[in-house]
Design a protein around this motif. Sequence first.
Motif, PDB file in Angstrom:
ATOM      1  N   THR A 122       0.832  -1.204   0.000  1.00  0.00           N
ATOM      2  CA  THR A 122       0.000   0.000   0.000  1.00  0.00           C
ATOM      3  C   THR A 122       0.866   1.254   0.000  1.00  0.00           C
ATOM      4  O   THR A 122       0.597   2.199  -0.749  1.00  0.00           O
ATOM      5  N   GLU A 123       1.920   1.265   0.811  1.00  0.00           N
ATOM      6  CA  GLU A 123       2.819   2.430   0.850  1.00  0.00           C
ATOM      7  C   GLU A 123       3.476   2.651  -0.510  1.00  0.00           C
ATOM      8  O   GLU A 123       3.626   3.785  -0.956  1.00  0.00           O
ATOM      9  N   PHE A 124       3.841   1.540  -1.178  1.00  0.00           N
ATOM     10  CA  PHE A 124       4.436   1.644  -2.506  1.00  0.00           C
ATOM     11  C   PHE A 124       3.452   2.327  -3.464  1.00  0.00           C
ATOM     12  O   PHE A 124       3.820   3.243  -4.200  1.00  0.00           O
ATOM     13  N   LEU A 125       2.177   1.899  -3.426  1.00  0.00           N
ATOM     14  CA  LEU A 125       1.151   2.494  -4.291  1.00  0.00           C
ATOM     15  C   LEU A 125       0.923   3.971  -3.982  1.00  0.00           C
ATOM     16  O   LEU A 125       0.751   4.782  -4.885  1.00  0.00           O
ATOM     17  N   VAL A 126       0.920   4.314  -2.698  1.00  0.00           N
ATOM     18  CA  VAL A 126       0.755   5.714  -2.295  1.00  0.00           C
ATOM     19  C   VAL A 126       1.902   6.550  -2.863  1.00  0.00           C
ATOM     20  O   VAL A 126       1.674   7.578  -3.514  1.00  0.00           O
ATOM     21  N   LEU A 127       3.134   6.094  -2.645  1.00  0.00           N
ATOM     22  CA  LEU A 127       4.298   6.846  -3.112  1.00  0.00           C
ATOM     23  C   LEU A 127       4.321   6.907  -4.642  1.00  0.00           C
ATOM     24  O   LEU A 127       4.577   7.966  -5.220  1.00  0.00           O
ATOM     25  N   LYS A 128       4.036   5.798  -5.295  1.00  0.00           N
ATOM     26  CA  LYS A 128       4.004   5.747  -6.767  1.00  0.00           C
ATOM     27  C   LYS A 128       3.008   6.776  -7.304  1.00  0.00           C
ATOM     28  O   LYS A 128       3.298   7.528  -8.230  1.00  0.00           O
ATOM     29  N   THR A 129       1.814   6.806  -6.713  1.00  0.00           N
ATOM     30  CA  THR A 129       0.771   7.728  -7.162  1.00  0.00           C
ATOM     31  C   THR A 129       1.201   9.174  -6.966  1.00  0.00           C
ATOM     32  O   THR A 129       1.034  10.014  -7.855  1.00  0.00           O
ATOM     33  N   LEU A 130       1.770   9.480  -5.793  1.00  0.00           N
ATOM     34  CA  LEU A 130       2.207  10.846  -5.514  1.00  0.00           C
ATOM     35  C   LEU A 130       3.323  11.274  -6.478  1.00  0.00           C
ATOM     36  O   LEU A 130       3.328  12.406  -6.958  1.00  0.00           O
ATOM     37  N   ILE A 131       4.255  10.365  -6.770  1.00  0.00           N
ATOM     38  CA  ILE A 131       5.370  10.689  -7.662  1.00  0.00           C
ATOM     39  C   ILE A 131       4.873  10.841  -9.103  1.00  0.00           C
ATOM     40  O   ILE A 131       5.280  11.768  -9.808  1.00  0.00           O
ATOM     41  N   GLU A 132       3.982   9.950  -9.525  1.00  0.00           N
ATOM     42  CA  GLU A 132       3.443  10.049 -10.895  1.00  0.00           C
ATOM     43  C   GLU A 132       2.751  11.382 -11.133  1.00  0.00           C
ATOM     44  O   GLU A 132       2.762  11.914 -12.233  1.00  0.00           O
ATOM     45  N   LYS A 133       2.154  11.921 -10.089  1.00  0.00           N
ATOM     46  CA  LYS A 133       1.411  13.178 -10.210  1.00  0.00           C
ATOM     47  C   LYS A 133       2.110  14.302  -9.423  1.00  0.00           C
ATOM     48  O   LYS A 133       1.447  15.196  -8.902  1.00  0.00           O
ATOM     49  N   ALA A 134       3.427  14.231  -9.345  1.00  0.00           N
ATOM     50  CA  ALA A 134       4.204  15.234  -8.591  1.00  0.00           C
ATOM     51  C   ALA A 134       3.790  16.644  -9.000  1.00  0.00           C
ATOM     52  O   ALA A 134       3.641  16.943 -10.184  1.00  0.00           O
ATOM     53  N   GLY A 135       3.561  17.474  -7.991  1.00  0.00           N
ATOM     54  CA  GLY A 135       3.157  18.850  -8.230  1.00  0.00           C
ATOM     55  C   GLY A 135       1.655  19.028  -8.353  1.00  0.00           C
ATOM     56  O   GLY A 135       1.162  20.145  -8.371  1.00  0.00           O
TER      57      GLY A 135
END
Length: 108
Positions: free
Chosen positions: A36-49
Amino acid sequence: LIPEGTSRTLQIDDIALNLANREAAISGEPLELTATEFLVLKTLIEKAGELISRDDLTQIALNRKLTLYDRAIDMHVSNVRKKIGTRPDGTPRIKTVRGSGYFYILPG
């Protein structure tokens, strides 16, 4: 199938996410993240900014709708924040927009 030339790694700052094997590293050191943490971080990075609402993040990372007093996504973001820490210059990586959601602060 992934088209040739398509990166299987997401990189921002000193964080690298290997999407093929779901591994994360920070400054080359392995980062222990739950699925779950991986998915959270992945999502935040994919949509950085970009601001990602708590609703959307819950739907993506937990595969369910956000309910009224649901704080699960906030706990996952908090855990990710602790694990990735601040940038080497001490600035935060993830910003909380109270009542709205979260975003990964673009470097520089």
